[in-house]
Every structure is written in C-alpha cells, then in structure tokens.
Design an enzyme around this catalytic site. Structure first.
Site, mmCIF file in Angstrom:
data_model
loop_
_atom_site.group_PDB
_atom_site.id
_atom_site.type_symbol
_atom_site.label_atom_id
_atom_site.label_comp_id
_atom_site.label_asym_id
_atom_site.label_seq_id
_atom_site.Cartn_x
_atom_site.Cartn_y
_atom_site.Cartn_z
ATOM 1 N N SER A 187 0.791 -1.231 0.000
ATOM 2 C CA SER A 187 0.000 0.000 0.000
ATOM 3 C C SER A 187 0.824 1.283 0.000
ATOM 4 C CB SER A 187 -0.963 0.001 1.185
ATOM 5 O OG SER A 187 -0.241 -0.119 2.385
ATOM 6 N N HIS A 215 -6.080 -4.139 -0.860
ATOM 7 C CA HIS A 215 -6.041 -3.023 -1.815
ATOM 8 C C HIS A 215 -6.219 -3.478 -3.267
ATOM 9 C CE1 HIS A 215 -5.142 0.586 0.535
ATOM 10 N NE2 HIS A 215 -4.466 -0.201 1.364
ATOM 11 N N LYS A 246 -12.163 -1.139 2.113
ATOM 12 C CA LYS A 246 -11.411 -0.320 1.155
ATOM 13 C C LYS A 246 -12.322 -0.019 -0.046
ATOM 14 C CE LYS A 246 -7.658 -0.372 3.716
ATOM 15 N NZ LYS A 246 -6.731 -1.467 3.959
HETATM 16 C C1 LIG Z 1 -6.298 -1.992 5.288
HETATM 17 C C2 LIG Z 1 -5.643 -3.302 5.312
HETATM 18 C C3 LIG Z 1 -5.993 -4.278 6.250
HETATM 19 C C4 LIG Z 1 -6.973 -4.012 7.347
HETATM 20 O O1 LIG Z 1 -8.256 -3.976 6.847
HETATM 21 P P1 LIG Z 1 -9.497 -3.708 7.839
HETATM 22 O O2 LIG Z 1 -10.641 -4.357 7.166
HETATM 23 O O3 LIG Z 1 -9.634 -2.228 7.953
HETATM 24 O O4 LIG Z 1 -9.144 -4.341 9.150
HETATM 25 C C5 LIG Z 1 -5.376 -5.521 6.182
HETATM 26 N N1 LIG Z 1 -4.454 -5.787 5.243
HETATM 27 C C6 LIG Z 1 -4.065 -4.873 4.335
HETATM 28 C C7 LIG Z 1 -3.043 -5.230 3.317
HETATM 29 C C8 LIG Z 1 -4.634 -3.598 4.340
HETATM 30 O O5 LIG Z 1 -4.260 -2.688 3.439
#
Ligand SMILES: *Cc1c(COP(=O)(O)O)cnc(C)c1O
Length: 399
Positions: A187, A215, A246
C-alpha cells in the site's frame, strides 16, 4: 515502574500526538473539514461506494426488515444475510467458499492463528501489512523467515532453510507446515506481489500460500476481482484475505478458499467463536457492493480512467510517481519536512492528501500518496492537479 511514573510516561506520548482531522461529511469526492470543502484525494474508497445511493437503499431496506444487531456466529448469530454475503464473495473471488469477520485485521488473525502452531513455519514478505505481522505473532510460531520485498530468489533461499527445519518432526510427531504469506498490493508504493513465482515455489516446496488483497479487490483483475484474478491464478492460492472497508467502503473482512479450509475456519477460528459477527447494515451494504460489481464493471473502469488521467498529468508536470501498478499514486518528495509542508499547503488550497513519512516509509522516501476515486469527475481531478502544480513549483519539487 510506579503507577505515577507510568501515567507520566503516557502523558508525554499523548501530549505530542496529533489530533485527527474530523470529517463532517460523507466520504465522497469531497470531504468537509472545519466547515470547508476539501478534495478527497487520498482515501481507499476506490469505487466511490461510501455515498452510493444503491448501498444506502440496501441498508435502509435491510434495517427495516431485520433491525441492526446480529450475534455470535456459532450461537445464534448466523443470519441469512451473512450466508448470502459469503456466497457472493466466493462467487466473486472464484473460490468454493468464504467466511466473513468484523475486519480484515481479524480475518488475517484468524487465517494464521487457526492453522499455524508454534512449531510450524511462516515465510513472510518484509513489507507485509501490520495486520499480517500481528497475526503471525498471535500464532506464536517460532520458525519465522522474512524474505526481501517481492524477491522470489530470496523466497526460495528461505524455503530451502524452511525445508531443513521441516525435517525435525513436531512434538506431536507431525511434519511442520510451511505457509508463505504476502500482501497482494503493497500500500505504500502500489506495487504487486510476484504471485506467479510464489505459486510456482509453493508447489515445488509443498507450502501453503496466503495473499492479503485488501487493496486489490474492487480494483485489479476482471471487474475488480483482485490480484489473483489479475495474474490468472484463480484457484491457485490457498488462503485469500479481503477487506470490505477499502473499495467496498463498508467494514468487515473475509477469508476465501476451498470448502474444507473454510469449513475448518468456521469450526475453529477464535475470531469467529468469540467475537461478534458483522451487523445487518454492514452486511447488507457489503452484499450490495459485491452485487453491483457482479453486474457491471463501470465503477472499476471509471476508477482506472481517473487514475490514468491523474498519473499522466503528474508525469507531464515532472513529478516522480514511482512504479505503482495500482491506483495508489505516490508523489515522491524526499524529506519528511517537504512532504509535511506540501500536504499543509494542499490543505489550504482545498485538497486533502496526507503525507507519508518515516517510519511508514524509509528516511528520504517521504511522499504524498494520492488515490483518485471513481466518485470524482475530470473537473474534480483538475482541482487536485492544479494544486499539486502550484505547490510543486513553490517548493521547487518541479520546475
Ligand atoms: C487496510 C488493510 C488491512 C486491514 O483492513 P481492515 O478491514 O480495515 O481491518 C489488512 N491488510 C491490508 C493489506 C490492508 O491494506
């Protein structure tokens, strides 16, 4: 440490903490902060679903019919909407089954802790997301190998070492299991995990594979089916993790995989047994988001049109936007100070894009991470691009 000293120590930390921005609007093309409109130029609401009318309507209908709360899945918390959502996710991902959790953080914890014990083996990319790192810790596994970011030759070195460890049986006499785990999309830079190479090595060394595609879902692959689909590897990854927070703009996470594996998680995952299931509105909104994507790739197409436009304009202006293969568009600025000043001035120009500085990225690699969304029009994007041009010149980042 005495109780007094303990609170003093906390106070020192709390005093230096920055208060968060408070958003007074929905998470659409613009945000309202302190009563002023700011272009929403760095959010992960890729598809613009946070204020989508179809999601709002689905939530209203579901709440009218079923209310709000659910319960603990194994007691009286499994709702027909949960099962519909899990079926829709599996269909979308091209897996046999899926199980939802209250977040992807939870899904990662469940995915690893449930199947990996102290004497098994985990091999992890050095830049994996914090939730994977925490999940590995939670499993208590002793044999951890970290391979160089996206480097399959280093991964193979680690697999060879793992194979040696694997020769010694566990105390219960079983052979240790090897799990390779990686983010699908990283990310900070927007680059992808080298999944074809990882899958090939996993087959060679008889290891399990796990990909966290938080993502990638809604963004990559056919109609937003994710990074595994992007590489044409559907069915080749053992454990797929997704987030509903997301691109889907709701809350929740899931594990997708084969029926046996998901059946096992359903029975054994502590995050499912001892933590609440997603609520009715969350489940209905997520279900609607996935149904929209099943029917049409219009939002995904719009997202990419916007991304390509912004990136081309940035390049024409002379900004360094790194090597992203996703909508994550890092504008490289070098020092932490420049990145922070750039972001402050953007804010004054009506553009919200936060700086990413050490320790989130290496010293000297500070940046502003721009993420356009499908909710924005060409005119909206021009507001952002013009502000970047003005401040880029002011700060000498571009000529
Ligand atoms: C944002 C993210 C998470 C966490 O996601 P949530 O649903 O907000 O707990 C986990 N892994 C990655 C790679 C992320 O970018």
């Amino acid at each position: 440490m005495s109780k007094n000293d303990f609170y003093k120590k906390l106070e020192d930390v709390v005093r230096t903490g920055k208060a968060p921005y408070v958003i007074e609007s929905g998470q659409g093309a613009y945000l309202t902060i302190n009563g002023k409109k700011k272009l929403n130029f760095c959010s992960s609401h890729y598809l613009g679903f946070a204020e989508d009318q179809r999601l709002k309507t689905a939530v209203k209908k579901a709440v009218e019919k079923y209310g709000v709360g659910t319960g603990y899945r194994t007691l009286a918390g499994t709702h027909t909407l949960h099962l519909e959502l899990e079926e829709a996710i599996a269909k979308f991902k091209g897996t046999e089954a899926s199980v939802v959790f209250s977040s992807a953080y939870m899904a990662n914890a469940a995915a690893i802790q449930t199947i990996i014990g102290k004497e098994d083996i985990v091999i992890s990319d050095e830049l994996n997301h914090a939730s994977i790192i925490d999940a590995v810790r939670l499993s208590g596994v002793k044999n951890k190998f970290i391979y160089k970011h996206a480097d399959t030759s280093d991964l193979e070195e680690k697999l060879k070492e793992a194979q040696k460890v694997q020769k010694a049986p566990k105390s219960d006499g079983e052979e240790p299991l090897i799990l390779i785990v990686t983010d699908g999309v990283f990310s900070m830079d927007g680059d992808l995990a080298p999944l074809p190479g990882i899958v090939r090595l996993a087959e060679k060394y008889k290891a399990l594979t796990m990909v966290d595609d938080a993502h990638g879902e809604g963004v990559l692959g056919k109609g937003g089916r994710g990074v595994v689909d992007h590489y044409g590897l559907v069915g080749k990854i053992d454990i797929e993790i997704g987030s509903l927070s997301k691109a889907f703009s709701v809350i929740g996470g899931f594990i997708a995989g084969n029926r046996t594996l998901i059946g096992y998680y359903n029975l054994k995952a502590r995050q499912r047994l001892f933590s609440i299931a997603p609520t009715i509105p969350d489940t209905a909104a997520s279900l609607e988001a996935i149904r929209i994507l099943q029917k049409s790739d219009a939002a995904v197409k719009k997202l990419w049109e916007n991304v390509n436009y912004v990136r081309n304009e940035f390049k024409k202006l002379g900004f360094d936007t790194g090597n992203s293969q996703t909508p994550i568009t890092p504008v490289m600025l070098g020092s932490d100070e420049v990145a922070k000043e750039f972001s402050t001035r953007l804010f004054d120009e009506g553009v919200f894009a936060t700086p990413i500085v050490f320790p989130m990225v290496a010293k000297g690699a500070a940046r502003i991470r721009v993420i356009p969304s499908a909710s924005q029009s060409r005119k909206d994007l021009d507001v952002g691009i013009k502000a970047f041009e003005k401040i880029g010149r002011q700060l000498g980042v571009i000529k």
